[in-house]
Scaffold this motif. Sequence first.
Motif, PDB file in Angstrom:
ATOM      1  N   CYS A  12       0.781  29.462 -28.453  1.00  0.00           N
ATOM      2  CA  CYS A  12       0.719  29.258 -29.905  1.00  0.00           C
ATOM      3  C   CYS A  12      -0.549  28.469 -30.244  1.00  0.00           C
ATOM      4  O   CYS A  12      -1.171  27.858 -29.376  1.00  0.00           O
ATOM      5  N   PHE A  13      -0.886  28.438 -31.541  1.00  0.00           N
ATOM      6  CA  PHE A  13      -2.114  27.742 -31.933  1.00  0.00           C
ATOM      7  C   PHE A  13      -2.011  26.230 -31.682  1.00  0.00           C
ATOM      8  O   PHE A  13      -3.012  25.575 -31.407  1.00  0.00           O
ATOM      9  N   VAL A  15      -0.587  24.556 -29.159  1.00  0.00           N
ATOM     10  CA  VAL A  15      -0.932  24.235 -27.775  1.00  0.00           C
ATOM     11  C   VAL A  15      -2.406  24.566 -27.521  1.00  0.00           C
ATOM     12  O   VAL A  15      -3.125  23.804 -26.859  1.00  0.00           O
ATOM     13  N   ALA A  73       0.868  17.763 -28.283  1.00  0.00           N
ATOM     14  CA  ALA A  73       1.263  18.587 -29.438  1.00  0.00           C
ATOM     15  C   ALA A  73       2.707  18.334 -29.862  1.00  0.00           C
ATOM     16  O   ALA A  73       3.065  18.564 -31.016  1.00  0.00           O
ATOM     17  N   CYS A  96       0.840  18.819 -33.081  1.00  0.00           N
ATOM     18  CA  CYS A  96       0.785  20.068 -33.845  1.00  0.00           C
ATOM     19  C   CYS A  96       1.159  19.781 -35.306  1.00  0.00           C
ATOM     20  O   CYS A  96       2.146  19.072 -35.565  1.00  0.00           O
ATOM     21  N   LEU A  98       2.716  21.508 -37.291  1.00  0.00           N
ATOM     22  CA  LEU A  98       4.067  21.976 -37.615  1.00  0.00           C
ATOM     23  C   LEU A  98       5.133  21.013 -37.064  1.00  0.00           C
ATOM     24  O   LEU A  98       6.251  20.968 -37.564  1.00  0.00           O
ATOM     25  N   VAL A  99       4.772  20.235 -36.041  1.00  0.00           N
ATOM     26  CA  VAL A  99       5.666  19.155 -35.592  1.00  0.00           C
ATOM     27  C   VAL A  99       5.608  18.018 -36.624  1.00  0.00           C
ATOM     28  O   VAL A  99       6.641  17.445 -36.996  1.00  0.00           O
ATOM     29  N   THR A 161      11.178  24.726 -32.147  1.00  0.00           N
ATOM     30  CA  THR A 161      11.322  25.926 -31.310  1.00  0.00           C
ATOM     31  C   THR A 161      12.762  26.444 -31.258  1.00  0.00           C
ATOM     32  O   THR A 161      13.115  27.211 -30.356  1.00  0.00           O
ATOM     33  N   PRO A 192       5.081  30.418 -35.321  1.00  0.00           N
ATOM     34  CA  PRO A 192       4.859  31.104 -34.035  1.00  0.00           C
ATOM     35  C   PRO A 192       6.169  31.361 -33.279  1.00  0.00           C
ATOM     36  O   PRO A 192       6.344  32.427 -32.674  1.00  0.00           O
ATOM     37  N   THR A 193       7.094  30.412 -33.313  1.00  0.00           N
ATOM     38  CA  THR A 193       8.390  30.621 -32.652  1.00  0.00           C
ATOM     39  C   THR A 193       9.126  31.790 -33.302  1.00  0.00           C
ATOM     40  O   THR A 193       9.671  32.670 -32.624  1.00  0.00           O
TER      41      THR A 193
HETATM   42  S1  SF4 Z   1       5.429  23.500 -33.285  1.00  0.00           S
HETATM   43 FE1  SF4 Z   1       5.231  25.662 -32.822  1.00  0.00          FE
HETATM   44  S2  SF4 Z   1       3.043  26.060 -33.087  1.00  0.00           S
HETATM   45 FE2  SF4 Z   1       3.293  23.863 -32.894  1.00  0.00          FE
HETATM   46  S3  SF4 Z   1       3.026  23.393 -30.691  1.00  0.00           S
HETATM   47 FE3  SF4 Z   1       5.200  23.642 -31.064  1.00  0.00          FE
HETATM   48  S4  SF4 Z   1       5.619  25.815 -30.601  1.00  0.00           S
HETATM   49 FE4  SF4 Z   1       3.393  25.600 -30.901  1.00  0.00          FE
END
Ligand code: SF4
Length: 291
Positions: A12-13, A15, A73, A96, A98-99, A161, A192-193
């Motif tokens: 994913c972007f 990582v 991340a 990340c 998104l986290v 995830t 991405p998940t």
């Molecule tokens: S939140 Fe999603 S995009 Fe971000 S590192 Fe985790 S799996 Fe990858």
Amino acid sequence: MNVIQADVLGMCFGVRDALDIIRDIERPHDVTIHGELVHNEKVLAELEARGFHQTKERGRHALPVTDIVLITAHGISQAERRRLEAAGKWLLDTTCPLVTRAHHAAQKLQQEGYHVLVIGKPGHVEVRGIIEDLNSFDVVEKLEDLRTYPHRRLGIMCQTTTQVRHAESVRAAIAAKNPHAEIRFIDTICHPTKDHQKALEDLLDQVDAMVVVGGRNSNNTRQLVARCRERGVPAFHVQDADDLRPEWFDGVHTVGLTAGTSTLAETIAEVRSALVAMGESQETYSTGCVA
Ligand code: SF4
């Protein structure tokens, strides 16, 4: 044997961006990676060879030995951030976005007076980062973990995830067990998940077996494997091409290939090539050709 690759698979972007930052670090000996950067043994071995200090996931209570600390991340809590900064550490943050969005969702629910229910894996580094900043929470991994909560307001969010279907069934079960509560749900599963899961669903209709590439500790990889088995499709979890066994594919006409979000593109390509080669040798064997 045909090999069909999922439309969306692999790194994913979040990582990839973290690895790009790491690649540019010129003095690895001066940096401690605070926890497992990715759940990928090959990448971790390369980081060690370059000279990075690496804190084990379960050893993160100890202070890193270097002044520069790289946050992975998966992110950390604000409490942990303050602890490291108070000790004079300089943080190189690859969390990340998104986290970070999931952290904000949990904080928003807490500020609005909700008891926060985190759908996720207890003890997972991302979940720990979220709950360490909460006062009133429970982590829900399975439907069996659910109960009737004494709180008037229940706020639900997810580890990034989490499987979409699992989140939906847990959310419905929470509502059924807590009819007295006002329930708010914030969807924090990362796109991405979701894209990986959707591509897998599409592929499962077309294959006799699946190969899923990813680290043994990778939560999202294990979930992809579990989903194949739920759908009645045999699934083989491998870390790289060396793990493949030809006998797994006896009688298999079409095998599908997917990979978790920590898997390198080169590892996927190697597994694909090995599967294609196994398919060719099956054909050679079945036609009796030895040339
Ligand atoms: S939140 Fe999603 S995009 Fe971000 S590192 Fe985790 S799996 Fe990858």
